[in-house]
Design an enzyme around this catalytic site. Sequence first.
Site, short mmCIF file in Angstrom:
data_model
loop_
_atom_site.label_atom_id
_atom_site.label_comp_id
_atom_site.label_asym_id
_atom_site.label_seq_id
_atom_site.Cartn_x
_atom_site.Cartn_y
_atom_site.Cartn_z
N GLY A 16 0.85 -1.19 0.00
CA GLY A 16 0.00 0.00 0.00
C GLY A 16 0.88 1.24 0.00
O GLY A 16 1.90 1.27 0.68
N ARG A 77 0.52 -4.72 -5.29
CA ARG A 77 0.71 -5.91 -4.45
C ARG A 77 0.96 -7.04 -5.44
O ARG A 77 0.07 -7.40 -6.21
CB ARG A 77 -0.53 -6.18 -3.61
CG ARG A 77 -0.86 -5.01 -2.68
CD ARG A 77 -1.84 -5.41 -1.62
NE ARG A 77 -2.30 -4.27 -0.83
CZ ARG A 77 -1.64 -3.76 0.22
NH1 ARG A 77 -0.49 -4.28 0.58
NH2 ARG A 77 -2.13 -2.74 0.89
N ASP A 108 5.86 -4.80 5.70
CA ASP A 108 6.49 -6.07 6.06
C ASP A 108 6.61 -7.03 4.87
O ASP A 108 7.68 -7.59 4.61
CB ASP A 108 5.67 -6.72 7.19
CG ASP A 108 6.32 -7.96 7.73
OD1 ASP A 108 7.27 -7.81 8.53
OD2 ASP A 108 5.92 -9.07 7.34
N THR A 130 4.70 2.14 5.84
CA THR A 130 3.31 1.68 5.87
C THR A 130 2.55 2.50 6.92
O THR A 130 3.11 2.79 7.99
CB THR A 130 3.18 0.18 6.20
OG1 THR A 130 1.82 -0.09 6.57
CG2 THR A 130 4.07 -0.28 7.35
N ASP A 132 0.40 1.42 8.73
CA ASP A 132 -0.07 0.52 9.79
C ASP A 132 0.86 0.45 11.02
O ASP A 132 0.42 -0.02 12.07
CB ASP A 132 -0.23 -0.91 9.24
CG ASP A 132 -1.23 -0.98 8.10
OD1 ASP A 132 -2.06 -0.08 7.98
OD2 ASP A 132 -1.16 -1.96 7.32
N ASP A 134 3.05 -1.62 11.65
CA ASP A 134 3.01 -3.01 12.13
C ASP A 134 4.31 -3.76 11.86
O ASP A 134 4.29 -4.92 11.45
CB ASP A 134 1.81 -3.74 11.51
CG ASP A 134 1.85 -3.74 9.99
OD1 ASP A 134 2.67 -3.01 9.42
OD2 ASP A 134 1.05 -4.46 9.37
N ARG A 176 -4.96 -2.81 8.95
CA ARG A 176 -4.88 -4.27 8.70
C ARG A 176 -5.10 -5.01 10.01
O ARG A 176 -6.09 -4.72 10.70
CB ARG A 176 -3.53 -4.63 8.08
CG ARG A 176 -3.53 -5.96 7.35
CD ARG A 176 -2.18 -6.26 6.77
NE ARG A 176 -1.86 -5.37 5.68
CZ ARG A 176 -2.25 -5.56 4.43
NH1 ARG A 176 -2.95 -6.61 4.12
NH2 ARG A 176 -1.92 -4.71 3.49
O1 F6P Z 1 -1.16 -1.71 4.64
C1 F6P Z 1 -1.80 -0.52 4.43
C2 F6P Z 1 -3.27 -0.72 4.28
O2 F6P Z 1 -3.87 0.51 4.01
C3 F6P Z 1 -3.98 -1.43 5.44
O3 F6P Z 1 -4.27 -0.56 6.49
C4 F6P Z 1 -5.20 -2.00 4.76
O4 F6P Z 1 -5.64 -3.15 5.43
C5 F6P Z 1 -4.68 -2.35 3.39
O5 F6P Z 1 -3.52 -1.57 3.17
C6 F6P Z 1 -5.65 -2.14 2.25
O6 F6P Z 1 -5.07 -2.61 1.09
P1 F6P Z 1 -5.62 -2.33 -0.37
O7 F6P Z 1 -5.38 -0.89 -0.69
O8 F6P Z 1 -4.83 -3.23 -1.24
O9 F6P Z 1 -7.08 -2.64 -0.34
#
Ligand code: F6P
Length: 325
Positions: A16, A77, A108, A130, A132, A134, A176
Amino acid sequence: MSTEKQLKIGVLTSSGDAPGMNAAIRAVARTGAYHNMKVYGIMRGYEGLLSAEIEELEPREVSNIIFRGGTLLLTARCEEMKTVEGQERAANVAKVLGLDALIVAGGDGSLRGAQALSKLGVNVIGIPATIDLDMACTEYTIGFDTAINTGMEAINRIRDTSTSHERCSVVEVMGRSAGHLALWCGITGGAEEVMIPEYKELNTERVVQQIIENRSKGKRHNLIVVAEGVGGSVALAQELQSVLGIQSRATVLGHLQRGGAPTALDRMHASVMGYMAVEAVVRGERNKAGIVKDGRHALMDLDEALACTKPYDHSLYEMIKVLAI
Ligand code: F6P
C-alpha cells in the site's frame, strides 16, 4: 577522469502507498546523484521489476514531489513475488540490469520480498513505509503520522455532528491486523472507546455498558473508534442503536486515510531513510533495513529486522479508560 566504477541502484515502492514515499524516492535519487550513481526508478513495485519497467531518475525528475502523497513510482501488491519462481525471475532481472543495490520502500511483505532477493544474491536495503506501523523492528514506519492526522481530523468533523445530534458515532480506521492507527486516532480524537484486535476481550456488551455509564455521567454523545482488524463497525452501530435506543452512525474511513500530503514528520523520516539507504550502499553495506530505535535512525541486518517480535504494550489502551472518564 575517475576510473571508479559507477554504481547503479534501483528504487521501488511496494504494498500500500504511504504518505512520505515520494520524499524517500527524492532522497534516494538525490543522494545517488551526489555520489555520481545511476539511479533507476522501478515502476509498480515488484511487478515493474519483473517486467523491467524502469526509468532513470535524475535529480530534477524528483522535483516537486516531497509534499505529495502516494508514490511517483506507483505501487502494486505483486502475487508473483510470493512464489519462488517469481523471486528467482526478479533476482535475475536485477542482475541483468546490473543493480549494485535495490532499495525497497514498503511494509512487512515488501521487505520479505527484498529478503528473498537477498538470498538470491541481490543486495537490498529496506525502508519501512506503511501507515499501519506493524513492523516490530522499528519504532516508526513512514506514513503513520500523516494517517493519524487524517484520521484525527475526520474524527473532529464527525464529533461536531455527533455532538449536535447527541448520537453515538462509530469510526472505523485502517491498520490491517494491527491496532496502532486506531489507538492513536482514538486518543488524539478524544474517543470514549477504541476497539483493537490486540484486545480481544473488548466486546459489544462492554461498549454498551460504557455508553450507559457515560450517559449517567452526563456525556451526551459517544465516539467509538474501531480498528479494521476488528471490523463490523456498521453492525456495531446498528446494535448500539437497537440495544440502547440511541441514534448511532458508522463511518468507515478506508482509503481516505492513506492519501494526502505527508506531514513534516513523515517527510523528515522519509528523507533520512532514503539518504541513509544510499549512504549504506556507498559504504558497501549489504542487506539492511532502516529502522528507528530509541528515537534514532539506524540500520539493522535485514534478516534480524524481519525476525523481530514485540510484545504489545497495553499502556496506551489503559490510558483511554482514564481519559474518557
Ligand atoms: O497496509 C496498508 C493498508 O492501508 C492497510 O491498512 C489496509 O488493510 C490495506 O492496506 C488495504 O489494502 P488495499 O489498498 O490493497 O485494499
